[in-house]
Design a protein around this motif. Structure first.
Motif, mmCIF file in Angstrom:
data_model
loop_
_atom_site.group_PDB
_atom_site.id
_atom_site.type_symbol
_atom_site.label_atom_id
_atom_site.label_comp_id
_atom_site.label_asym_id
_atom_site.label_seq_id
_atom_site.Cartn_x
_atom_site.Cartn_y
_atom_site.Cartn_z
ATOM 1 N N HIS A 1 -24.215 19.946 68.128
ATOM 2 C CA HIS A 1 -23.359 19.593 66.925
ATOM 3 C C HIS A 1 -23.780 19.532 65.335
ATOM 4 O O HIS A 1 -25.640 19.314 65.909
ATOM 5 N N GLU A 2 -23.285 19.515 64.797
ATOM 6 C CA GLU A 2 -23.466 19.112 63.574
ATOM 7 C C GLU A 2 -24.524 18.406 62.825
ATOM 8 O O GLU A 2 -25.085 18.384 62.258
ATOM 9 N N VAL A 3 -24.238 17.272 63.630
ATOM 10 C CA VAL A 3 -24.557 15.674 63.348
ATOM 11 C C VAL A 3 -26.013 15.751 63.985
ATOM 12 O O VAL A 3 -26.741 14.251 63.221
ATOM 13 N N THR A 4 -26.148 16.182 65.125
ATOM 14 C CA THR A 4 -27.301 15.090 65.438
ATOM 15 C C THR A 4 -28.636 16.186 65.625
ATOM 16 O O THR A 4 -29.949 15.802 66.455
ATOM 17 N N SER A 5 -28.062 17.473 65.700
ATOM 18 C CA SER A 5 -29.541 18.552 66.087
ATOM 19 C C SER A 5 -29.868 18.886 64.152
ATOM 20 O O SER A 5 -31.472 19.443 64.349
ATOM 21 N N ALA B 1 -24.058 25.502 70.187
ATOM 22 C CA ALA B 1 -23.664 24.943 69.676
ATOM 23 C C ALA B 1 -22.208 25.534 68.945
ATOM 24 O O ALA B 1 -21.712 25.992 69.052
ATOM 25 N N THR B 2 -21.872 24.502 68.378
ATOM 26 C CA THR B 2 -20.322 24.328 67.853
ATOM 27 C C THR B 2 -19.964 22.777 66.467
ATOM 28 O O THR B 2 -20.810 22.346 66.802
ATOM 29 N N ILE C 1 -25.015 26.389 60.538
ATOM 30 C CA ILE C 1 -24.817 27.884 60.444
ATOM 31 C C ILE C 1 -26.359 27.945 60.269
ATOM 32 O O ILE C 1 -26.906 29.412 60.952
ATOM 33 N N THR C 2 -27.355 27.378 59.553
ATOM 34 C CA THR C 2 -28.514 27.886 59.515
ATOM 35 C C THR C 2 -29.254 28.063 59.942
ATOM 36 O O THR C 2 -30.061 28.679 60.613
#
Length: 465
Positions: A33-37, A59-60, A87-88
């Motif tokens: 997800h967007e926080v730990t990646s 991914a989400t 997204i990128t």
């Protein structure tokens, strides 16, 4: 040699055993997800590497997303940057992304099971502690840190030491008004928030087998709240019935072959565990937490422990916790006025949870001085709730049905509980500031949350059903 369910899966995934050290473990599925990646992707790019097996990553966006007006740009700058970076990164590395606006978007631990991505016998990781949710399917699933996220991206493997094994048997028939959230809150209250540290837990017994998959996911989800590395339940006909026909579950050509493999996933009758705990289902009542860790729980009808009941070493933290919560030792929580009710999170935001609440509140109105947020765990749950008319029941009750996301489970997005306010929550953690700076959280089941929403105070659902 007899093996536990955990052993059977672990042994099949060990690529290499390092003498006197950890195992190199193969990972079947990696959720991000967007926080730990972001830092993990950055680490790969600094080394000039690409993701090794992008087809095994899903991914989400969930933690930082708003739950109102998701079609508009995200207002919070940090959240907006993190979601855009996901997204990128996914585009650059050919990773499937279920972002805002996608029909599969939702909380990472909700979408995996409902899409059929989560399957028995898998090893599953995510940079999120509640990855243990997926263990409900008979999988080894656990949370990892950002450096480990990068390791899995680079190699599809992970260095892991084998944990000790614990089995918790819950036998008997549950009392009326008692649901899976009460089971796990009761277990954690019995053994403490650190009682399973160093262990992987298998849940077993007739009361566990009687649960739906949604109920089993709730229990495995909160394994981490008693210090466990993860939790799991052996797959059975309930599991297979839930999975069949889902988007990414094995199709007709593979289903029978997979079923034969999955049916071997159970602990042998004479398998040995390091610790076994036996619990009578009849002893479990509707539960609520009173402090600032999930182990500080009592029956809704019970009393907060008195000072004399607490070990001297633990007394300072106990009193500090009650001071934060504005509660007194030996007092009763039942009847306590509440300000907010939050029904959501990766613990209790599935369609079964929403149906349970809707069944209780149908034809009723919320208390005038309580704000109620219902946050579905995914677009699929939201769609199903609308199809079944659940949205109308909530609307008529004065509840606000929001859009999918982690929401008020954690103060990382716009959905925060104001300082000093009491929130009855179906989420998984009640740490200081978890739902917003100085917010006060009572953890409960969806049914107990529904009672608070209608009456405006902490109540015992057994008096209403």
């Amino acid at each position: 040699m007899a093996k536990t369910l955990f052993d059977k899966i672990w042994d099949k995934h060990v690529v290499q055993q390092i003498d006197g050290g950890p195992s190199v473990l193969y990972i079947d599925k990696h959720f991000i997800h967007e926080v730990t990646s972001p830092q993990a992707f950055q680490g790969l790019e600094k080394r000039g590497m690409k993701v090794f097996r992008p087809q095994q990553i899903v991914a989400t966006a969930d933690h930082n997303v708003p739950t109102l007006q998701q079609h508009l740009p995200i207002k919070d700058e940090l959240s907006r940057v993190q979601v855009q970076q996901l997204i990128t990164n996914c585009k650059n590395h050919n990773i499937e992304l279920y972002g805002l606006g996608h029909p599969f978007q939702g909380i990472v631990h909700v979408i995996g099971p409902e899409l059929g991505v989560t399957q028995p016998g898998m090893t599953i990781v995510c940079g999120d502690s509640h990855t243990s949710t997926h263990g409900a399917f008979g999988a080894i699933a656990f949370g990892i840190g950002t450096s480990e996220v990068e390791m899995v991206m680079a190699t599809q493997c992970l260095m892991q030491s084998k944990p000790k094994l614990m089995r918790i048997n819950v036998e008997g028939t549950l009392n009326k008004g008692v649901v899976s959230k009460d089971i796990i809150l009761y277990i954690i209250a019995q053994i403490s928030a650190s009682g399973a540290t160093g262990y992987f837990v298998e849940y077993a017994g007739s009361a566990i087998r009687s649960l739906s998959m949604e109920g089993r996911m709730t229990i495995c989800n909160m394994s981490i709240e008693m210090g466990a590395r993860g939790g799991m339940i052996a797959p059975d006909e309930v599991t297979f019935g839930y999975m069949k026909g889902r988007q990414f579950a094995p199709g007709n050509g593979q289903w029978d072959r997979k079923m034969e493999q999955w049916k071997e996933l159970y602990s042998d009758a004479d398998a040995k565990f390091d610790v076994e705990i036996n619990i009578k289902a009849e002893d479990i009542e509707p539960m609520i937490t009173y402090g600032t860790n999930p182990g500080m729980g009592v029956s809704v009808a019970g009393l907060i422990p008195g000072e004399k009941d607490i070990d001297d070493k633990e007394k300072p933290s106990f009193l500090k916790s009650l001071d934060y919560m504005g509660l007194q030792p030996g007092s009763r929580i039942k009847g306590k006025k509440v300000d907010y009710v939050f029904i959501g999170s990766c613990t209790n935001s599935r369609i079964e949870d929403l149906r349970l609440v809707a069944g209780f509140v149908k034809g009723k109105k919320k208390a005038s001085d309580v704000e109620v947020w219902i946050v579905p765990g995914s677009k699929q749950v939201e769609k199903q709730a609308i199809a079944e008319g659940i949205d109308k029941i909530f609307e008529e009750a004065g509840f606000q049905l929001r859009q999918p996301g982690c929401s008020a489970c954690l103060g990382m997005n716009e959905d925060k509980i104001p300082a000093g306010k009491y929130c009855v929550s179906t989420s998984n953690r009640n740490f200081e500031g978890r739902q917003g700076p100085n917010a006060r959280t009572f953890l409960v089941s969806p049914l107990t949350a529904a009672v608070a929403a209608i009456t405006g105070e902490v109540g015992d659902v057994r008096e209403f059903i």
